[in-house]
Motif scaffolding. Structure first.
Motif, PDB file in Angstrom:
ATOM      1  N   SER A   1      65.575  46.369  -6.916  1.00 37.94           N
ATOM      2  CA  SER A   1      64.168  46.785  -6.816  1.00 37.94           C
ATOM      3  C   SER A   1      63.806  47.233  -5.410  1.00 37.94           C
TER       4      SER A   1
ATOM      5  N   THR B   1      69.167  55.081   0.359  1.00 39.58           N
ATOM      6  CA  THR B   1      68.886  55.750  -0.919  1.00 39.58           C
ATOM      7  C   THR B   1      67.512  56.410  -0.937  1.00 39.58           C
ATOM      8  N   ARG B   2      66.726  56.200   0.094  1.00 43.49           N
ATOM      9  CA  ARG B   2      65.377  56.771   0.112  1.00 43.49           C
ATOM     10  C   ARG B   2      65.442  58.302   0.060  1.00 43.49           C
TER      11      ARG B   2
ATOM     12  N   SER C   1      66.312  59.983  -2.516  1.00 44.12           N
ATOM     13  CA  SER C   1      67.297  60.443  -3.496  1.00 44.12           C
ATOM     14  C   SER C   1      67.221  59.559  -4.731  1.00 44.12           C
ATOM     15  N   ASP C   2      66.540  60.053  -5.746  1.00 46.92           N
ATOM     16  CA  ASP C   2      66.463  59.298  -6.993  1.00 46.92           C
ATOM     17  C   ASP C   2      67.838  59.140  -7.632  1.00 46.92           C
ATOM     18  N   ALA C   3      68.693  60.145  -7.429  1.00 46.98           N
ATOM     19  CA  ALA C   3      70.032  60.082  -8.019  1.00 46.98           C
ATOM     20  C   ALA C   3      70.846  58.949  -7.406  1.00 46.98           C
ATOM     21  N   ARG C   4      70.792  58.830  -6.084  1.00 48.39           N
ATOM     22  CA  ARG C   4      71.538  57.751  -5.422  1.00 48.39           C
ATOM     23  C   ARG C   4      70.988  56.389  -5.822  1.00 48.39           C
ATOM     24  N   ARG C   5      69.666  56.272  -5.817  1.00 45.12           N
ATOM     25  CA  ARG C   5      69.067  54.993  -6.165  1.00 45.12           C
ATOM     26  C   ARG C   5      69.391  54.622  -7.610  1.00 45.12           C
ATOM     27  N   GLY C   6      69.327  55.594  -8.501  1.00 45.69           N
ATOM     28  CA  GLY C   6      69.649  55.326  -9.891  1.00 45.69           C
ATOM     29  C   GLY C   6      71.092  54.918 -10.088  1.00 45.69           C
TER      30      GLY C   6
ATOM     31  N   SER D   1      71.666  51.274  -8.876  1.00 48.74           N
ATOM     32  CA  SER D   1      71.164  50.270  -9.807  1.00 48.74           C
ATOM     33  C   SER D   1      72.005  50.206 -11.073  1.00 48.74           C
TER      34      SER D   1
END
Length: 359
Positions: free
Chosen positions: A18, A24-25, A27-32, A35
């Motif tokens: 969370s 990863t900020r 970059s939704d791809a990296r954060r996804g 997780s």
């Protein structure tokens, strides 16, 4: 970060999801990926804990692979590839399917592992992040397993905790810094955990010196082996003293919780303190590898090889697990059970370390 069970480490990693590392900020791809890959890694390790040994290494390997995918996703080097492809490792002894059973029955621990060296593939990518060799110079499974074996620094038996045939292979040494002195310019360090074959040699000081030069380059030629307290004798638990002359502006205070002189020497000698012990260790470097193999990379390569054997030579693997017939069986059980505990802990350390670098 130290917890008592693997469940605690996975819970800690779940909390990270969370609020992932700042790399990863944007970059939704990296954060996804971070997780989702951690979720899969956890599920695979939980599943591995519930199946028998015949299938366990397959789940463990793919679990560590997915953990590596999460680590690559938070790599602060924005130019580095982070979407892992391929294994990045090969098991040459398993490449010819018609020879598989004969090769493996010879000795599982002699199986060879070699890195592909292809930077976009998983293992070389993770090795670069962790400043670890990518194993393009092939190495035997037994050599890697021995590097995990810290039992010589904890027991009086000097026998490998996993497999007796590995007892003379290079493994971590226990370290105690005794003196860092400006008055006489002398550093004194005690080491223990040498193979018994070396300690029992007629001229053990020469044998210890040669062993250090070959496997522990952090102890350069400036260091001299003296036995214990300057005498040619071996202390309790196989303690051996090594010394060197060096200029210090101030002497270290060994009773302080932190002293910069001690910290500098520990860094130079690659000293770390395992999570389970107050004793410190220093790790060897295998010939041709150039530097010590990071512990996550050790587990990665070991589990890769064992998963390959389990998948492509199931008969030989089942035979090796037979406690009535195989001298390796109990060691394999211990090794795979230990990986359930160690890998999530190491993943926590790596992710926390990456976050620390970013900050």
């Amino acid at each position: 970060m130290y917890f008592t069970t693997q469940k605690n480490y996975w819970q800690y990693l779940r909390r990270m999801r969370s609020a992932p590392p700042s790399s990863t900020r944007g970059s939704d791809a990296r954060r996804g990926t971070f997780s989702a890959a951690l979720e899969q890694a956890e599920q695979l390790y939980v599943a591995a804990s519930r199946v028998d040994m015949e299938s366990k290494p397959i789940l463990l390997y793919y679990g560590i692979y997915q953990a590596g995918r999460a680590i690559a996703a938070v790599n602060p080097d924005a130019a580095a590839p982070w979407q892992l492809q391929g294994h990045g490792l090969k098991a040459p002894g398993l490449s010819e399917r018609d020879r598989t059973e004969r090769v493996l029955r010879a000795n599982l621990l002699d199986g060879v592992i070699r890195g592909t060296g292809r930077a976009h593939e998983a293992f070389p990518n993770i090795a670069k992040i962790l400043n670890s060799p990518d194993l393009t110079c092939e190495v035997q499974l037994g050599d890697l397993v021995a590097l995990l074996d810290e039992s010589r620094t904890r027991t009086k038996t000097q026998e490998g905790v996993f497999f007796t045939p590995l007892k003379d292979k290079p493994a971590p040494l226990g370290v105690s810094i005794e003196t860092v002195s400006a008055a006489n310019g002398l550093d004194i360090v005690s080491l223990y955990g040498f193979p018994q074959s070396i300690l029992k040699a007629a001229n053990f000081t020469n044998e210890v010196s040669n062993y250090l030069r070959l496997y522990f380059p952090q102890f350069s030629e400036d260091w001299t082996v003296h036995g214990v307290n300057g005498h040619n004798s071996i202390g309790r638990r196989g303690w051996v003293s090594v010394t060197r002359r060096v200029v210090h502006e101030v002497s270290a205070d060994l009773f302080k919780s932190y002293d910069p002189e001690v910290a500098q020497l520990e860094k130079e000698l690659r000293v770390r303190r395992p999570y389970y012990s107050f004793d410190s260790i220093t790790e060897p470097t295998l010939p041709d590898q150039g530097k010590s193999v990071h512990r996550l990379c050790l587990w990665w390569a070991i589990l890769f090889q064992l998963s390959m054997v389990a998948r492509y030579a199931p008969n030989a693997w089942t035979d090796d697990l037979n406690v009535d017939l195989s001298a390796l069986a109990v060691g394999l059980e211990q090794l795979l059970e230990l990986s359930l505990e160690e890998v999530p802990r190491i993943v926590v350390e790596v992710v926390e370390g990456i976050e620390g670098e970013v900050e």
